[in-house]
Design a protein around this motif. Structure first.
Motif, mmCIF file in Angstrom:
data_model
loop_
_atom_site.group_PDB
_atom_site.id
_atom_site.type_symbol
_atom_site.label_atom_id
_atom_site.label_comp_id
_atom_site.label_asym_id
_atom_site.label_seq_id
_atom_site.Cartn_x
_atom_site.Cartn_y
_atom_site.Cartn_z
ATOM 1 N N GLY A 8 25.661 -74.098 -26.578
ATOM 2 C CA GLY A 8 27.082 -73.963 -26.908
ATOM 3 C C GLY A 8 27.448 -72.541 -27.296
ATOM 4 O O GLY A 8 28.367 -72.322 -28.100
ATOM 5 N N THR A 9 26.746 -71.557 -26.741
ATOM 6 C CA THR A 9 27.007 -70.144 -27.056
ATOM 7 C C THR A 9 27.768 -69.466 -25.915
ATOM 8 O O THR A 9 27.873 -70.005 -24.809
ATOM 9 N N GLU A 10 28.246 -68.245 -26.209
ATOM 10 C CA GLU A 10 28.922 -67.455 -25.177
ATOM 11 C C GLU A 10 27.917 -66.548 -24.453
ATOM 12 O O GLU A 10 28.057 -66.245 -23.271
ATOM 13 N N PHE A 11 26.918 -66.061 -25.199
ATOM 14 C CA PHE A 11 25.854 -65.227 -24.632
ATOM 15 C C PHE A 11 24.527 -65.991 -24.757
ATOM 16 O O PHE A 11 24.334 -66.707 -25.751
ATOM 17 N N PRO A 12 23.604 -65.783 -23.805
ATOM 18 C CA PRO A 12 22.316 -66.508 -23.891
ATOM 19 C C PRO A 12 21.348 -65.824 -24.856
ATOM 20 O O PRO A 12 20.209 -65.515 -24.509
ATOM 21 N N PHE A 13 21.825 -65.589 -26.068
ATOM 22 C CA PHE A 13 21.052 -64.850 -27.059
ATOM 23 C C PHE A 13 20.911 -65.681 -28.347
ATOM 24 O O PHE A 13 21.891 -66.259 -28.818
ATOM 25 N N ILE A 14 19.712 -65.638 -28.923
ATOM 26 C CA ILE A 14 19.454 -66.275 -30.221
ATOM 27 C C ILE A 14 19.088 -65.166 -31.209
ATOM 28 O O ILE A 14 18.315 -64.270 -30.867
ATOM 29 N N GLN A 15 19.670 -65.226 -32.386
ATOM 30 C CA GLN A 15 19.262 -64.295 -33.453
ATOM 31 C C GLN A 15 18.025 -64.911 -34.106
ATOM 32 O O GLN A 15 18.076 -66.049 -34.568
ATOM 33 N N GLN A 174 15.903 -54.628 -20.938
ATOM 34 C CA GLN A 174 14.881 -55.556 -21.427
ATOM 35 C C GLN A 174 15.329 -57.009 -21.271
ATOM 36 O O GLN A 174 14.507 -57.893 -21.038
ATOM 37 N N VAL A 175 16.657 -57.251 -21.368
ATOM 38 C CA VAL A 175 17.162 -58.602 -21.097
ATOM 39 C C VAL A 175 16.901 -58.933 -19.620
ATOM 40 O O VAL A 175 16.438 -60.031 -19.274
ATOM 41 N N ALA A 176 17.164 -57.962 -18.734
ATOM 42 C CA ALA A 176 16.942 -58.174 -17.299
ATOM 43 C C ALA A 176 15.460 -58.427 -17.024
ATOM 44 O O ALA A 176 15.100 -59.302 -16.221
ATOM 45 N N ALA A 177 14.592 -57.671 -17.708
ATOM 46 C CA ALA A 177 13.147 -57.866 -17.522
ATOM 47 C C ALA A 177 12.751 -59.283 -17.941
ATOM 48 O O ALA A 177 11.996 -59.957 -17.240
ATOM 49 N N ILE A 291 27.091 -55.192 -30.072
ATOM 50 C CA ILE A 291 25.671 -55.242 -29.655
ATOM 51 C C ILE A 291 25.489 -56.280 -28.546
ATOM 52 O O ILE A 291 24.862 -56.015 -27.523
ATOM 53 N N PHE A 292 26.074 -57.468 -28.729
ATOM 54 C CA PHE A 292 25.887 -58.528 -27.733
ATOM 55 C C PHE A 292 26.547 -58.159 -26.406
ATOM 56 O O PHE A 292 25.995 -58.401 -25.332
ATOM 57 N N GLU A 293 27.755 -57.569 -26.482
ATOM 58 C CA GLU A 293 28.437 -57.177 -25.237
ATOM 59 C C GLU A 293 27.632 -56.109 -24.499
ATOM 60 O O GLU A 293 27.474 -56.179 -23.277
ATOM 61 N N GLU A 294 27.120 -55.133 -25.249
ATOM 62 C CA GLU A 294 26.320 -54.068 -24.597
ATOM 63 C C GLU A 294 25.071 -54.648 -23.937
ATOM 64 O O GLU A 294 24.712 -54.267 -22.828
ATOM 65 N N LEU A 295 24.402 -55.541 -24.652
ATOM 66 C CA LEU A 295 23.191 -56.160 -24.087
ATOM 67 C C LEU A 295 23.530 -56.919 -22.813
ATOM 68 O O LEU A 295 22.840 -56.803 -21.797
ATOM 69 N N TYR A 296 24.615 -57.697 -22.867
ATOM 70 C CA TYR A 296 24.944 -58.534 -21.711
ATOM 71 C C TYR A 296 25.446 -57.693 -20.534
ATOM 72 O O TYR A 296 25.018 -57.888 -19.392
ATOM 73 N N ASN A 297 26.327 -56.724 -20.831
ATOM 74 C CA ASN A 297 26.838 -55.879 -19.750
ATOM 75 C C ASN A 297 25.713 -55.042 -19.157
ATOM 76 O O ASN A 297 25.644 -54.841 -17.937
ATOM 77 N N TYR A 299 22.615 -55.865 -18.994
ATOM 78 C CA TYR A 299 21.824 -56.796 -18.169
ATOM 79 C C TYR A 299 22.490 -57.001 -16.800
ATOM 80 O O TYR A 299 21.845 -56.919 -15.758
ATOM 81 N N CYS A 300 23.817 -57.209 -16.846
ATOM 82 C CA CYS A 300 24.538 -57.494 -15.582
ATOM 83 C C CYS A 300 24.516 -56.294 -14.639
ATOM 84 O O CYS A 300 24.527 -56.473 -13.423
#
Ligand SMILES: Cc1cc2nc3c(=O)[nH]c(=O)nc-3n(C[C@H](O)[C@H](O)[C@H](O)COP(=O)(O)O)c2cc1C
Length: 309
Positions: A8-15, A174-177, A291-297, A299-300
């Motif tokens: 139920g998240t917007e980004f596939p990230f867990i803290q 690293q997310v892409a990896a 931070i989350f937007e930078e990680l996701y963008n 990755y994309c």
């Protein structure tokens, strides 16, 4: 499996659960910023944990979870509390949570043990877990031996549940990896310590921003409890004492309360500044959402491939 759908998240990230750091307020801030926030139960007694769960619920209407440390002396009580409080997600560290899983599943809780080896991941799938978090030795805090690069694909091959990669992830590359290795999402620890919302002492954040790639070390390799921290006087002294084979009681004098000294007092000499190898990548303090937007963008847009010739 899409991790956003599962959690139920917007980004596939867990803290990642972080003892003494991940309060109810911090977990709520993470969930409000689009990832899954987790309360770190390490160091909390049961009533304190209940207070943090309720505080988190008051601050967010998004899903959040709890990281349960299985070596906590009140683990039995805390395991029951999670079902009573109808926490949505539980991650577990330091052992095998198998005996608690049936009650958690009955309460509708999603369960994600943290593992450092494929053999443990495979064993845990018998209990009906929802996924596993494969954590490499690059991570901050308690670590195993295997690197994220070697561990994640072997866990993916060993289990038929979603795998989340942890350890050594602080930017989109690293997310892409991690995605290439077969992970459906990532768990983050160190890079969130330098978020605006993270409630650690300024000195801790400053030490992270100053760190270079080789500025972490592992204490406790000889005592069976290896922990990755920033190099400082305490860490160097600990390892020197380990090499001299001093009794465990002597070593424990050094580490007793040392994470709290880092988190709350910012004591750069005697605190245990848990941090992963990505500390060297951290450059500034940013809001969690950023931070989350930078990680996701990142990755994309990470489309670099290797030339075949
Ligand atoms: C300060 C700190 C405290 C941590 N405490 C815990 C903990 O209590 N329980 C746990 O399962 N993992 C703990 N971890 C590990 C994180 O949950 C996460 O898996 C890890 O930090 C990911 O690797 P990274 O640091 O390279 O991002 C801790 C990590 C840090 C940096």
């Amino acid at each position: 499996m899409n991790l956003n759908t599962l959690l139920g998240t917007e980004f596939p990230f867990i803290q990642g659960g972080m003892a003494n750091v991940a309060t109810g307020a911090f977990a709520a801030a993470v969930s409000n910023a689009g990832a899954l926030g987790l309360i770190g139960s390490g160091g909390m007694d049961t009533e304190t944990l209940r207070t943090h769960i309720r505080a988190c619920r008051a601050l967010t209407d998004k899903p959040f979870g709890v990281n349960l440390m299985l070596m906590n002396p009140c683990v039995e009580e805390q395991a029951k509390l999670l079902a009573e409080e109808e926490v949505q997600v539980v991650t577990t560290g330091a052992g095998n949570p198998g005996k608690y899983v049936p009650a958690w599943k009955e309460a509708g809780i999603k369960v994600f043990p943290v593992v450092g080896a494929a053999v443990l991941a495979r064993r845990l799938t018998r209990y009906g877990i929802d996924g596993v978090i494969a954590e490499g030795t690059e991570s901050g805090g308690h670590v195993g031996e295997m690197t994220t690069m070697a561990l994640v694909p072997q866990v993916c091959d060993a289990v038929d549940v979603p795998v989340i990669a942890a350890g050594g992830i602080a930017d989109g590359r690293q997310v892409a990896a991690a995605a290439c290795l077969g992970a459906v999402g990532v768990q983050l620890g160190t890079c969130l310590l330098v978020s605006e919302e993270c409630p650690i002492h300024e000195n801790y954040k400053r030490a992270l921003l100053k760190a270079a790639d080789t500025d972490t070390m592992v204490t406790g390799r000889t005592t069976g409890a290896p922990v990755r921290v920033l190099k400082n006087r305490m860490a160097r002294e600990y390892v020197r004492m380990e090499k001299e084979h001093l009794p465990l009681a002597e070593l424990e004098k050094l580490t007793l309360g040392s994470l709290r000294r880092a988190v709350f007092d910012g004591d750069t000499d005697t605190g245990s500044f848990m941090a992963g190898q990505v500390a060297g990548q951290l450059r500034e303090i940013k809001p969690l959402r950023h931070i989350f937007e930078e990680l996701y963008n990142g990755y994309c847009t990470c489309g670099k491939g290797m030339a075949a010739e």
